[in-house]
Each structure stands twice: as C-alpha cells, then as structure tokens.
Design a protein around this motif. Structure first.
Motif, PDB file in Angstrom:
ATOM      1  N   LEU A 106       0.820  -1.219   0.000  1.00 32.51           N
ATOM      2  CA  LEU A 106       0.000   0.000   0.000  1.00 32.51           C
ATOM      3  C   LEU A 106       0.848   1.261   0.000  1.00 32.51           C
ATOM      4  N   ASP A 107       0.454   2.208  -0.851  1.00 32.94           N
ATOM      5  CA  ASP A 107       0.944   3.582  -0.788  1.00 32.94           C
ATOM      6  C   ASP A 107      -0.107   4.358   0.000  1.00 32.94           C
ATOM      7  N   PRO A 108       0.148   4.690   1.264  1.00 30.86           N
ATOM      8  CA  PRO A 108      -0.879   5.343   2.094  1.00 30.86           C
ATOM      9  C   PRO A 108      -1.441   6.616   1.480  1.00 30.86           C
ATOM     10  N   ALA A 109      -0.616   7.330   0.736  1.00 27.54           N
ATOM     11  CA  ALA A 109      -1.076   8.584   0.139  1.00 27.54           C
ATOM     12  C   ALA A 109      -2.132   8.353  -0.926  1.00 27.54           C
ATOM     13  N   ALA A 110      -2.212   7.137  -1.466  1.00 29.75           N
ATOM     14  CA  ALA A 110      -3.172   6.828  -2.528  1.00 29.75           C
ATOM     15  C   ALA A 110      -4.404   6.096  -2.010  1.00 29.75           C
ATOM     16  N   LEU A 111      -4.515   5.935  -0.687  1.00 28.18           N
ATOM     17  CA  LEU A 111      -5.645   5.192  -0.105  1.00 28.18           C
ATOM     18  C   LEU A 111      -6.916   6.036  -0.141  1.00 28.18           C
ATOM     19  N   PRO A 112      -7.968   5.584  -0.853  1.00 32.75           N
ATOM     20  CA  PRO A 112      -9.200   6.368  -0.938  1.00 32.75           C
ATOM     21  C   PRO A 112     -10.106   6.146   0.275  1.00 32.75           C
ATOM     22  N   GLU A 113     -11.069   7.011   0.440  1.00 30.75           N
ATOM     23  CA  GLU A 113     -12.084   6.811   1.472  1.00 30.75           C
ATOM     24  C   GLU A 113     -13.016   5.686   1.042  1.00 30.75           C
ATOM     25  N   VAL A 114     -13.497   4.940   2.012  1.00 29.40           N
ATOM     26  CA  VAL A 114     -14.353   3.784   1.720  1.00 29.40           C
ATOM     27  C   VAL A 114     -15.618   4.216   0.988  1.00 29.40           C
ATOM     28  N   ALA A 115     -16.205   5.322   1.402  1.00 26.68           N
ATOM     29  CA  ALA A 115     -17.472   5.777   0.828  1.00 26.68           C
ATOM     30  C   ALA A 115     -17.344   6.144  -0.646  1.00 26.68           C
ATOM     31  N   SER A 116     -16.124   6.378  -1.125  1.00 19.74           N
ATOM     32  CA  SER A 116     -15.938   6.717  -2.539  1.00 19.74           C
ATOM     33  C   SER A 116     -15.945   5.475  -3.422  1.00 19.74           C
ATOM     34  N   LEU A 117     -15.947   4.302  -2.815  1.00 19.65           N
ATOM     35  CA  LEU A 117     -15.839   3.058  -3.567  1.00 19.65           C
ATOM     36  C   LEU A 117     -17.159   2.315  -3.699  1.00 19.65           C
ATOM     37  N   THR A 118     -18.061   2.496  -2.738  1.00 20.11           N
ATOM     38  CA  THR A 118     -19.350   1.812  -2.769  1.00 20.11           C
ATOM     39  C   THR A 118     -20.329   2.536  -1.865  1.00 20.11           C
ATOM     40  N   ASP A 119     -21.634   2.319  -2.120  1.00 16.18           N
ATOM     41  CA  ASP A 119     -22.646   2.887  -1.223  1.00 16.18           C
ATOM     42  C   ASP A 119     -23.148   1.846  -0.218  1.00 16.18           C
ATOM     43  N   VAL A 120     -22.533   0.663  -0.215  1.00 18.44           N
ATOM     44  CA  VAL A 120     -22.900  -0.393   0.726  1.00 18.44           C
ATOM     45  C   VAL A 120     -22.128  -0.179   2.026  1.00 18.44           C
ATOM     46  N   PRO A 121     -22.797  -0.219   3.172  1.00 21.22           N
ATOM     47  CA  PRO A 121     -22.091  -0.023   4.451  1.00 21.22           C
ATOM     48  C   PRO A 121     -21.042  -1.103   4.702  1.00 21.22           C
ATOM     49  N   VAL A 122     -19.898  -0.684   5.227  1.00 21.97           N
ATOM     50  CA  VAL A 122     -18.828  -1.597   5.612  1.00 21.97           C
ATOM     51  C   VAL A 122     -18.560  -1.387   7.100  1.00 21.97           C
ATOM     52  N   ASP A 183      -6.743  -7.907  20.832  1.00 18.63           N
ATOM     53  CA  ASP A 183      -5.388  -7.430  21.081  1.00 18.63           C
ATOM     54  C   ASP A 183      -4.720  -6.839  19.844  1.00 18.63           C
ATOM     55  N   GLY A 184      -5.486  -6.673  18.766  1.00 16.92           N
ATOM     56  CA  GLY A 184      -4.980  -5.965  17.596  1.00 16.92           C
ATOM     57  C   GLY A 184      -4.243  -6.804  16.588  1.00 16.92           C
ATOM     58  N   ARG A 185      -4.178  -8.125  16.773  1.00 15.23           N
ATOM     59  CA  ARG A 185      -3.481  -8.972  15.813  1.00 15.23           C
ATOM     60  C   ARG A 185      -4.328  -9.281  14.584  1.00 15.23           C
ATOM     61  N   ARG A 186      -5.639  -9.055  14.678  1.00 19.46           N
ATOM     62  CA  ARG A 186      -6.509  -9.349  13.549  1.00 19.46           C
ATOM     63  C   ARG A 186      -7.598  -8.286  13.459  1.00 19.46           C
ATOM     64  N   ILE A 187      -7.989  -7.977  12.242  1.00 23.28           N
ATOM     65  CA  ILE A 187      -9.128  -7.099  11.980  1.00 23.28           C
ATOM     66  C   ILE A 187      -9.994  -7.799  10.946  1.00 23.28           C
ATOM     67  N   SER A 188     -11.305  -7.831  11.180  1.00 27.02           N
ATOM     68  CA  SER A 188     -12.236  -8.431  10.227  1.00 27.02           C
ATOM     69  C   SER A 188     -13.326  -7.425   9.901  1.00 27.02           C
ATOM     70  N   VAL A 189     -13.731  -7.377   8.641  1.00 31.38           N
ATOM     71  CA  VAL A 189     -14.799  -6.464   8.227  1.00 31.38           C
ATOM     72  C   VAL A 189     -15.802  -7.191   7.343  1.00 31.38           C
ATOM     73  N   ILE A 190     -17.016  -6.652   7.335  1.00 29.97           N
ATOM     74  CA  ILE A 190     -18.100  -7.158   6.493  1.00 29.97           C
ATOM     75  C   ILE A 190     -18.743  -5.980   5.787  1.00 29.97           C
ATOM     76  N   ALA A 191     -19.077  -6.166   4.512  1.00 27.17           N
ATOM     77  CA  ALA A 191     -19.877  -5.195   3.765  1.00 27.17           C
ATOM     78  C   ALA A 191     -21.219  -5.838   3.464  1.00 27.17           C
ATOM     79  N   GLY A 192     -22.294  -5.116   3.714  1.00 31.86           N
ATOM     80  CA  GLY A 192     -23.604  -5.683   3.460  1.00 31.86           C
ATOM     81  C   GLY A 192     -24.710  -4.691   3.727  1.00 31.86           C
ATOM     82  N   THR A 193     -25.927  -5.116   3.441  1.00 37.04           N
ATOM     83  CA  THR A 193     -27.103  -4.282   3.651  1.00 37.04           C
ATOM     84  C   THR A 193     -28.081  -5.004   4.565  1.00 37.04           C
ATOM     85  N   PRO A 194     -28.994  -4.263   5.205  1.00 36.14           N
ATOM     86  CA  PRO A 194     -29.969  -4.910   6.078  1.00 36.14           C
ATOM     87  C   PRO A 194     -30.837  -5.945   5.353  1.00 36.14           C
ATOM     88  N   THR A 195     -31.146  -5.709   4.082  1.00 39.29           N
ATOM     89  CA  THR A 195     -32.015  -6.643   3.354  1.00 39.29           C
ATOM     90  C   THR A 195     -31.246  -7.816   2.760  1.00 39.29           C
TER      91      THR A 195
END
Length: 281
Positions: A106-122, A183-195
């Motif tokens: 990763l180039d941190p300077a090129a990291l976009p905001e999540v909301a610019s990539l999808t309208d689905v909540p993450v 303890d910070g060794r793992r991060i997990s995320v989900i993208a989805g909608t209520p329906t």
C-alpha cells in the motif's frame, strides 16, 4: 512493477515467519520450516526458514511433503520469489503447481475513502458485540462462497448460497478470533445491507507495524459493486489508524490485482503458493 528493497523484503520475511508461531509449532527440514497448528483451525504452510541462506533442494521439499502427508496436512508451500528464487524450479520439479501471485504494498497517500468506492455499508467486527459469533460465521460463509467461484466476474451464487454455507463455529476457534481482534493482531470487516445481509468480507493479520490483508471475498451475485475494493480500503484505514506502517497483500490474479490498484496498492514482487497439481480423471 517496482523493485523490492532489501529492508522491505526482510520485514515481509519476519512477518511470514512470526504469524503462525503463536498458534503452531515449527519443524525444520534443512532450509525449510513447516508450521503445524496446535488444535483446530486453518492449516499453515511450509516456507523457507528465516535466516537460512541455502536454497531448498528437491530432497528438502519431498521430506516436508512426506511429513505433511503423515500429519494429514495440505502439501502447501509459500514463499516470496524475490527472496528464494531457486524454490520455483524445485517446486515444479517436485510435481507441484505454483501460483505466482502479484505481491502488492500500500501507498498510504493513494488510499481512498471507503465511501468513494461503494454505497454499501462496511463495518468492522466487534468482539464485544452480542452478534460477534454470527458476524464471524457470516464472514467465513461469504469467503467460502466467494472463493469457490474465484475471479471478478459476476455469477449466480448469492445470499441463499451464503446462508447454506454458514456452519456452527467451534468455541475454541471463536475465542481465538475474539482474542486476536481484541489485542490488535486481527481485523475483520463485512460489507452488506440490512435486506441482503453480508455480501463481502475480509480480514487482516498484524504483527507489530506490519500487516497482511487476506481473505477478501465477494459473493458472485454482488460483484461489480466496488465491494472488494471497499473492504480492502476499510481494512487499510483500520490498520493505519492502529499505527501499521507496512500493509501488503497477495492478489490471486492480475485481474484481481487491478481491484487493489484502485485502493492504492502497487506491485513489488511475486508471492508463490505451491500445491500438488490436480489430477484430471
């Protein structure tokens, strides 16, 4: 492709060596080390031994494979080609198929905001949530369905197939997941909608200031909605906020690598994954 600096290569090697050690014992076979998980969970791999300069031989690879078969483990090897270039030809001579995956940083300077990539909540999984077990099960089910139809093309498998893939979690595995997130060794995320429920998921493994993003998957029916990129960006933002300096991943193909280019990753090398070649009937 950018060149892989020696200091970056060294940091990656230390990361690959350290990640399995709190959940597995190590067995050394010359210049190779096999990690054998203690208890239930996803099996680990064999890889070049940290600090060993001699390249692995065909005899070394065969010795590890014999031990893996004895233990009922997958005959799997992983390494960075730029660190151990000789292993590619040796693995192939042993009859193993080798995936040469783009290794990206990763180039941190090129990291976009999540909301610019999808309208689905993450959202990030919270180990204190009463829904944590269900979230972990959903993340794993999305991954199982997504990886069963690899690539970026849309397909038919969607929420129904995800729900059918949900399995009851082993208590020890769930406790391990909870502890690693806490303890910070793992991060997990989900993208989805209520329906629709969970549509995409991913995780990151972190050791100190280095982390690998892995397991990013999207249900085939939900592809082409920016979800894989959004999940990756969400993980990267969480890692950066936690003080992670080096964030990397391995893309399964050049097509998948193009998704990560959108998130600010660039290729620096090749991650090799060797397994027995499937025998066609």
């Amino acid at each position: 492709m950018d060149s892989l600096p020696v200091d970056l290569l060294d940091r990656l090697e230390r990361f690959y060596d350290e990640v399995p050690r709190d959940a597995a014992r190590s067995e050394e076979y010359g210049p190779l080390v096999l990690f054998v998980r203690d208890g239930a969970g996803w099996p680990f791999y064999a890889r070049p031994r940290l600090g060993h300069a001699e390249p692995p031989s065909l005899a070394d690879v065969n010795a590890v494979r014999e031990r893996q078969r004895e233990l009922g483990l997958p005959e799997s090897f992983e390494w960075v080609h730029e660190h151990t270039p000789e292993l590619l030809a040796v693995a192939r001579s042993a009859g193993l198929g080798v995936l040469e995956a783009p290794l990206m940083v990763l180039d941190p300077a090129a990291l976009p905001e999540v909301a610019s990539l999808t309208d689905v909540p993450v959202r990030t999984l919270d180990p204190t949530s009463p829904h944590f077990a269900a979230d972990v099960a959903a993340r794993r089910a999305v991954a199982a369905v997504g990886f069963s139809a690899a690539g970026t093309e849309r397909g038919d498998a969607g929420p129904a197939q995800r729900d059918a893939a949900v399995t009851e979690l082993d208590v020890a595995a769930l406790d391990e997941e909870r502890d690693r997130i806490a303890d910070g060794r793992r991060i997990s995320v989900i993208a989805g909608t209520p329906t629709e429920g969970a549509l995409a998921s991913g995780m990151a493994m972190r050791v100190g200031d280095v982390a690998e993003i892995a397991g990013v998957a999207t249900l085939p029916a939900a592809r082409r909605r920016g979800l894989g990129a959004a999940v990756t960006a969400a993980l990267a933002h969480e890692l950066r906020a936690a003080g992670t300096d080096l964030i990397f991943l391995s893309a399964g193909s050049d097509d998948i690598a193009r998704v990560y280019l959108r998130v600010g990753f660039h290729r620096v090398g090749t991650a090799c994954i060797a397994e027995p070649t499937a025998v066609l009937p």
